[in-house]
Design an enzyme around this catalytic site. Structure first.
Site, PDB file in Angstrom:
ATOM      1  N   THR A  31       0.817  -1.225   0.000  1.00  0.00           N
ATOM      2  CA  THR A  31       0.000   0.000   0.000  1.00  0.00           C
ATOM      3  C   THR A  31       0.848   1.273   0.000  1.00  0.00           C
ATOM      4  O   THR A  31       0.531   2.230  -0.705  1.00  0.00           O
ATOM      5  CB  THR A  31      -0.906  -0.002   1.265  1.00  0.00           C
ATOM      6  OG1 THR A  31      -1.520  -1.292   1.340  1.00  0.00           O
ATOM      7  CG2 THR A  31      -1.960   1.076   1.205  1.00  0.00           C
ATOM      8  N   ARG A  32       1.947   1.236   0.756  1.00  0.00           N
ATOM      9  CA  ARG A  32       2.739   2.458   0.918  1.00  0.00           C
ATOM     10  C   ARG A  32       3.495   2.861  -0.356  1.00  0.00           C
ATOM     11  O   ARG A  32       4.027   3.952  -0.454  1.00  0.00           O
ATOM     12  CB  ARG A  32       3.723   2.290   2.092  1.00  0.00           C
ATOM     13  CG  ARG A  32       3.028   2.243   3.439  1.00  0.00           C
ATOM     14  CD  ARG A  32       3.898   1.662   4.544  1.00  0.00           C
ATOM     15  NE  ARG A  32       3.935   0.203   4.520  1.00  0.00           N
ATOM     16  CZ  ARG A  32       4.580  -0.551   5.415  1.00  0.00           C
ATOM     17  NH1 ARG A  32       5.253   0.015   6.389  1.00  0.00           N
ATOM     18  NH2 ARG A  32       4.557  -1.872   5.319  1.00  0.00           N
TER      19      ARG A  32
END
Ligand code: UD1
Ligand code: MG
Length: 340
Positions: A17-18
C-alpha cells in the site's frame, strides 16, 4: 555446507500500500530488476532443498515474472499478515521436518553470504528459532527487538504497536528467520490478531517461543544496509543506489575510472575493460561489451552495444545495438550555431 534439508519461503503476497502503485510491490524495479529477483538471486546459490514463494495480490503478474526460477508457488488469497502468509504454506510443508528459512520479497539488498552464515549459525546452535537483527539509526517502521537484561530476545514489537520507550529501540527485525517447521506451524496456530493492524504477525512466534521456554537465537547482521525493507518509493530509490554502487565498486576494482561514480548508471550486464574512463551523467544499459582504454564523455547513452578498445565517444551520443570498432572516434553531437 549442505542445506538440502532446508525449505526457503519468500513472502510476496502483500499489496504494498505504501508504494501507492497499481503494480505489486515486489515487482517494482531496483537496479534494473524487480525487487523479488534480487531476493531470489541471493537465495539461489544457497542451494536449498526447495523454495516456495507466497503470492496473493496480483499473483499472476508476480508468478509470471518468476517463471525462470526453480520454485513453487503457494497462494495466500487474502492478505491477513505475514504470519497468515506462512500459514498458507502449511499444507505444502506438512511432510517437511527441519528448518524453514523465511525471507520477505521486499528486502533486495540481502547477500548470499549473509544467508549462508545465518543458516550455518542456526544449524550450529541447534536452534529452533533464529531471527536476523541489525541496528539502524532510524528504526522507524521496522519491528523492534525487545530484549531482556541478558540481551536475549524476548519479543518483536511492530512500530504501530510500540510504546514510546519501545520506539527508542534501534535494534530491528530484518524480516529474515529460520524456524523449525514443526514449531513454526504450532506457534502460528496460536498467534492472534490482537494488534493495531488486526493481522496475524509472523513476528509473534518469538514471544510464543520465549513463553514456551524456547531460547530464540539472534543473528546480528553487521551490515545494516543489507536489511533495508522497501515499503516506499524513497526506499526503492535507496535500494537502487546501493545495488548500483555495489556494481560500480566491482568495475573500479577491475580498473575502470569513474570520474563521478554517484552520477553514472551502469547495468550489471555491461562489462568494461581496464583503463577505460567514464564521465558523469552517462547511462550504459543492456548487454554491452566495452573494451579497454575507452573514453566515454558526459551525457552519453549506450544500450546493447559492442565497443572495441581505445574508442572515444563524445558527449550527447546515443548508441543502440551499435558495433564500434577499436580505435574509432564517435564525435560529440554538436549543433553549429553561427554567432553574429
Ligand atoms: C515486516 C515485519 C517487521 C520487519 C520488516 C522488515 C511483520 C509483522 N513485520 O514489516 O517486523 O522489521 O518486515 O522489512 O512481519 N506479505 C504477505 N502477506 C501478507 C502481508 C505481507 O505475503 O498478508 C509479504 C509482503 O509482500 C512483503 C513481506 O510480507 O514482501 C513483508 O510485509 P510488509 O507489509 O512489507 O511488512 P513490514 O511492515 O515491512
Ligand atoms: Mg516491508
Amino acid at each position: 555446507m549442505e542445506y538440502s534439508s532446508v525449505v526457503g519461503l519468500v513472502l510476496a503476497a502483500g499489496k504494498g500500500t505504501r508504494m501507492k502503485s497499481d503494480s505489486p510491490k515486489v515487482l517494482h524495479e531496483a537496479f534494473f530488476s524487480p525487487m523479488i529477483h534480487h531476493v531470489m538471486d541471493a537465495l539461489q546459490p544457497v542451494f536449498l532443498g526447495k523454495s516456495i514463494v507466497v503470492t496473493g495480490h496480483q499473483r499472476q503478474l508476480v508468478e509470471e515474472s518468476l517463471r525462470d526460477y526453480p520454485i513453487s508457488f503457494v497462494q495466500q488469497s487474502q492478505q491477513l499478515g505475514t504470519g497468515h502468509a506462512v500459514l498458507a504454506c502449511e499444507g505444502e510443508l506438512c511432510s517437511h521436518s527441519g528448518p524453514v528459512l523465511i525471507l520477505c520479497g521486499d528486502t533486495p539488498l540481502i547477500r548470499t553470504e549473509t544467508l549462508r552464515l545465518f543458516l550455518q549459525f542456526h544449524v550450529e546452535t541447534a536452534s529452533l528459532v533464529t531471527v536476523m537483527t541489525t541496528k539502524v539509526l532510524d528504526p522507524c517502521n521496522y519491528g523492534r527487538i525487545v530484549s531482556d537484561e541478558h540481551g536475549s530476545i524476548v519479543k518483536i514489537v511492530e512500530e504501530k504497536d510500540a510504546s514510546p520507550a519501545q520506539k527508542e529501540i534501534r535494534e530491528i527485525n530484518a524480516g529474515i528467520y529460520c524456524v523449525d517447521a514443526h514449531f513454526l506451524f504450532d506457534a502460528l496456530r496460536r498467534v492472534g490478531t490482537d494488534n493495531m493492524q488486526g493481522e496475524i504477525y509472523l513476528t509473534d512466534i518469538v514471544a510464543i517461543a520465549t513463553g514456551d521456554g524456547i531460547h530464540v537465537h539472534k543473528f546480528y547482521c553487521t551490515d545494516s544496509e543489507e536489511i533495508l525493507g522497501v515499503n516506499s518509493r524513497r526506499e526503492l530509490a535507496q535500494a537502487h543506489a546501493v545495488l548500483q554502487r555495489r556494481y560500480l565498486d566491482v568495475l573500479m576494482e577491475y580498473g575502470v575510472t569513474l570520474v563521478q561514480p554517484e552520477a553514472v548508471t551502469i547495468e550489471k550486464t555491461v562489462t568494461i575493460g581496464k583503463d577505460s574512463v567514464i564521465y558523469p551523467n552517462t547511462v550504459l544499459t543492456g548487454v554491452c561489451s566495452i573494451g579497454s582504454c575507452v573514453h566515454i564523455d558526459s551525457f552519453v547513452r549506450i544500450d546493447g552495444s559492442t565497443i572495441g578498445d581505445c574508442v572515444r565517444i563524445g558527449s550527447f551520443t546515443h548508441l543502440q545495438q551499435a558495433n564500434i570498432p577499436s580505435w574509432s572516434t564517435v564525435a560529440p553531437h554538436t549543433i553549429d550555431v553561427k554567432l553574429r
